[in-house]
Design a protein around this motif. Structure first.
Motif, PDB file in Angstrom:
ATOM      1  N   UNK A  11     -28.182  18.287 -22.083  1.00 11.26           N
ATOM      2  CA  UNK A  11     -28.056  16.937 -21.521  1.00 11.26           C
ATOM      3  C   UNK A  11     -26.811  16.736 -20.677  1.00 11.26           C
ATOM      4  N   UNK A  12     -25.921  17.733 -20.623  1.00  3.15           N
ATOM      5  CA  UNK A  12     -24.730  17.531 -19.805  1.00  3.15           C
ATOM      6  C   UNK A  12     -25.027  18.061 -18.400  1.00  3.15           C
ATOM      7  N   UNK A  13     -24.228  17.603 -17.455  1.00  6.75           N
ATOM      8  CA  UNK A  13     -24.507  17.961 -16.072  1.00  6.75           C
ATOM      9  C   UNK A  13     -24.036  19.382 -15.754  1.00  6.75           C
ATOM     10  N   UNK A  14     -23.016  19.852 -16.493  1.00  8.90           N
ATOM     11  CA  UNK A  14     -22.506  21.191 -16.204  1.00  8.90           C
ATOM     12  C   UNK A  14     -23.414  22.246 -16.817  1.00  8.90           C
ATOM     13  N   UNK A  15     -23.621  23.367 -16.094  1.00  8.51           N
ATOM     14  CA  UNK A  15     -24.470  24.416 -16.659  1.00  8.51           C
ATOM     15  C   UNK A  15     -23.818  25.003 -17.909  1.00  8.51           C
ATOM     16  N   UNK A  16     -24.672  25.425 -18.860  1.00 15.48           N
ATOM     17  CA  UNK A  16     -24.151  25.964 -20.111  1.00 15.48           C
ATOM     18  C   UNK A  16     -23.383  27.253 -19.843  1.00 15.48           C
ATOM     19  N   UNK A  17     -22.246  27.409 -20.511  1.00 18.74           N
ATOM     20  CA  UNK A  17     -21.438  28.612 -20.353  1.00 18.74           C
ATOM     21  C   UNK A  17     -21.731  29.514 -21.564  1.00 18.74           C
ATOM     22  N   UNK A  18     -21.833  30.799 -21.327  1.00 18.02           N
ATOM     23  CA  UNK A  18     -22.065  31.719 -22.445  1.00 18.02           C
ATOM     24  C   UNK A  18     -20.788  31.778 -23.286  1.00 18.02           C
ATOM     25  N   UNK A  19     -20.959  31.637 -24.612  1.00 18.27           N
ATOM     26  CA  UNK A  19     -19.782  31.650 -25.487  1.00 18.27           C
ATOM     27  C   UNK A  19     -19.095  33.010 -25.424  1.00 18.27           C
ATOM     28  N   UNK A  46     -15.540  32.648 -34.221  1.00 20.19           N
ATOM     29  CA  UNK A  46     -15.067  31.395 -34.822  1.00 20.19           C
ATOM     30  C   UNK A  46     -16.249  30.554 -35.301  1.00 20.19           C
ATOM     31  N   UNK A  47     -17.285  30.489 -34.463  1.00 25.40           N
ATOM     32  CA  UNK A  47     -18.445  29.658 -34.812  1.00 25.40           C
ATOM     33  C   UNK A  47     -19.175  30.188 -36.037  1.00 25.40           C
ATOM     34  N   UNK A  48     -19.133  31.499 -36.255  1.00 21.23           N
ATOM     35  CA  UNK A  48     -19.888  32.092 -37.363  1.00 21.23           C
ATOM     36  C   UNK A  48     -19.091  32.103 -38.667  1.00 21.23           C
ATOM     37  N   UNK A  49     -17.850  31.604 -38.613  1.00 23.47           N
ATOM     38  CA  UNK A  49     -16.993  31.626 -39.803  1.00 23.47           C
ATOM     39  C   UNK A  49     -16.919  30.224 -40.406  1.00 23.47           C
ATOM     40  N   UNK A  50     -17.113  30.094 -41.718  1.00 23.75           N
ATOM     41  CA  UNK A  50     -17.090  28.761 -42.334  1.00 23.75           C
ATOM     42  C   UNK A  50     -15.733  28.078 -42.145  1.00 23.75           C
ATOM     43  N   UNK A  51     -15.780  26.766 -42.023  1.00 27.49           N
ATOM     44  CA  UNK A  51     -14.542  26.004 -41.860  1.00 27.49           C
ATOM     45  C   UNK A  51     -13.907  26.314 -40.511  1.00 27.49           C
ATOM     46  N   UNK A  52     -12.593  26.124 -40.416  1.00 26.60           N
ATOM     47  CA  UNK A  52     -11.883  26.422 -39.179  1.00 26.60           C
ATOM     48  C   UNK A  52     -10.969  27.623 -39.433  1.00 26.60           C
ATOM     49  N   UNK A  53     -11.346  28.818 -38.940  1.00 31.87           N
ATOM     50  CA  UNK A  53     -10.552  30.015 -39.265  1.00 31.87           C
ATOM     51  C   UNK A  53      -9.245  30.150 -38.474  1.00 31.87           C
TER      52      UNK A  53
END
Lengths: 193, 321
Positions: free
Chosen positions: A3-11, A18-25
């Motif tokens: 829904x955002x105007x900017x094209x999605x950037x590959x992580x 970081x995203x796959x680790x529970x909490x904030x590593x």
């Protein structure tokens, strides 16, 4: 970003970890000070110290990171976590990397290729009985991966048996169906972050 | 003082001496331990290496079962790895509502639910030194351990990282030292007291693991320890059962018995060595214990019982479905 105007950037790989680790590593806060590697009991036998590995993650060297034996040599002693000036959850990052290496199949190219098999043998037994079963773990893992070690390990096993420190048969919990239902649901949900 | 009790798989068998001695000293100190009904394995470090959400859910089942019990607000775990996994899961559920939601969705499949913060997880040492206190322990000592030199070995997970707060210093803890002095023992300096025993590395990389074990044995020997005193089944197994292997590997000749802190407490309380599971260790503790006049039993003879065909020491897996 739907829904955002900017094209999605590959992580980036760093973001993936970081995203796959529970909490904030706090992994992006690593200062490269080396306290972790200096505190690590198995550091000398690792392909890369934790500090090097974090630099490699930041540089996006995904395959090299997932081929490294470093996560598999982490003994979960939490020395680095207790000392890290940036409070990076290093042990959790290592767990995340182990799982990524298994998913991508790259652990087979590391010098610790048999470790996941050890873990998976352990898990199999827990899922079938609800309790760990040392004799089953030792015999199944050793026979399957280090058959020549059976002779070497046998005296210790026999001594444990003789002293009443090892069961010949596994113990099964009553609520095994309940446990299996919980684990099946957890696997279906996937991801813990 | 009443608590729920999570023995963990090791205390069922491999560390049966820890379980027996813990029970033997809990009673006179007024610690009542009610075992969590039908608890399951905490997953050690293996589960977290392969699949995170099932690993957390596996642990959370125990927390949910504990919360259902009377006195379930505090769970005592004598095994440092169990202690870590239980406290970590509670803490991470509290810190991450998303993780808590997922874990509870999984638990619901088994008709269970757990609200983070419900259960406080305590290590047995913490309970003894902080809830019961040194004075109450001292009052129970009838046979002080005068003349016994002990190296207090904390290992890793009891003081690090402290997911529900720490009760001692993560780098240089002293509660076990003080407890041993309370029993009349002489505590030797042991700089490596919180260094790792190698955990499961004995199965993964023997050179790595044996070096860590050798360092600890050397450190205890250098400071003239008669006994290494431990509070974790994994540490006990590595330092005790692998001591012979390590001697072979490095051509060393260490003979340092490794006993649980509860076993030494029991001896000081005048409880018999047999009742405390002394004799189950690989490295014979009798020479060291003779210094304090303890008549230790002969090492255990093999259990004689008829074995069914199904019990040959070749475990089979349940049939695949």
């Amino acid at each position: 970003m739907a829904g955002s105007a900017t094209p999605a950037r590959v992580a980036t790989f760093l973001e993936e970890v970081i995203a796959a680790t529970p909490g904030d590593p706090h992994l992006e806060l690593c200062l490269q000070c080396g306290t972790c590697g200096g505190s690590c009991p198995s550091g000398p036998d690792m392909d890369h110290t934790p500090r090097q590995l974090f630099a490699m993650i930041a540089a996006g060297l995904k395959d090299e990171v997932l081929r490294s034996n470093t996560p598999w040599y982490c003994v979960s002693c939490y020395y680095c976590v207790a000392r890290c000036p940036q409070e990076v959850h290093i042990t959790d990052v290592m767990y995340t990397l182990k799982q990524m290496a298994i998913r991508e199949g790259l652990y087979r190219e590391s010098s610790a290729a048999e470790v996941p098999e050890f873990s998976e043998t352990f898990i199999d037994l827990v899922e079938n009985y609800g309790r760990s079963f040392e004799l089953g773990l030792a015999t199944r893992y050793t026979l399957r991966h280090h058959p020549l070690n059976v002779v070497k390990m046998a005296p210790m096993g026999l001594e444990l048996l003789r002293k009443g420190r090892m069961d010949l048969t596994p113990k099964r919990i009553k609520g095994l169906d309940q446990l299996q239902a919980i684990l099946a649901k957890a696997r279906e949900l996937g991801g813990a972050a | 003082m009443k608590y729920s009790y999570y023995p963990g798989c090791s205390l069922e068998r491999n560390a049966i001496a820890y379980h027996r001695s813990a029970m033997a000293v809990a009673a006179p100190l007024g610690i009542e331990l009610a075992e969590i009904q039908d608890w399951n394995c905490c997953g050690a470090t293996e589960y977290f290496s392969v699949d995170l959400l099932p690993a957390y859910s596996l642990v959370a089942r125990n927390l949910a079962l504990a919360a259902q019990q009377a006195n379930g607000d505090q769970v005592v775990a004598p095994c440092s790895a169990c202690f870590l996994n239980l406290s970590k899961t509670d803490r991470y559920m509290a810190d991450s509502p998303e993780l808590a939601r997922k874990i509870n969705t999984a638990l619901a499949a088994g008709g269970l639910h757990y609200d983070p913060g419900t259960v406080r997880v305590r290590h047995l040492l913490d309970v003894i030194v902080n809830d019961i206190g040194y004075d109450a322990v001292a009052a129970k000592v009838t046979k002080p351990l005068h003349g016994l030199q002990v190296a207090p070995y904390y290992g890793c997970l009891i003081v690090r990282p402290g997911y529900q707060g720490v009760f001692d210093d993560p780098e240089y803890p002293t509660s076990l030292d003080k407890l041993m002095r309370t029993l009349g023992a002489k505590v030797v300096d042991f700089p490596l007291k919180t260094h790792c025993c190698g955990g499961h590395m004995t199965q993964i990389s023997q050179p790595t693991a044996y070096e860590l074990i050798r360092r600890l044995l050397k450190n205890a020997a250098d400071y003239d320890a008669d006994v290494i005193v431990t509070l974790c089944p994994m540490c006990q197994l590595n330092l005790d059962a692998f001591q012979g292997e390590v001697n072979k590997y490095f051509k060393t000749d260490y003979h340092i018995p490794v006993l649980y802190f509860t076993q030494l407490m029991g001896l000081a309380f005048g409880i018999s060595a047999k009742e405390l599971g002394i004799g189950k260790e690989f490295v014979d503790a009798r020479p060291a214990l003779s210094k304090i006049g303890v008549e230790a039993p002969e090492p255990e003879a093999p259990r004689r019982r008829r074995r069914g065909k199904k019990e040959l020491p070749m475990p089979s897996m349940p049939e695949e479905e």
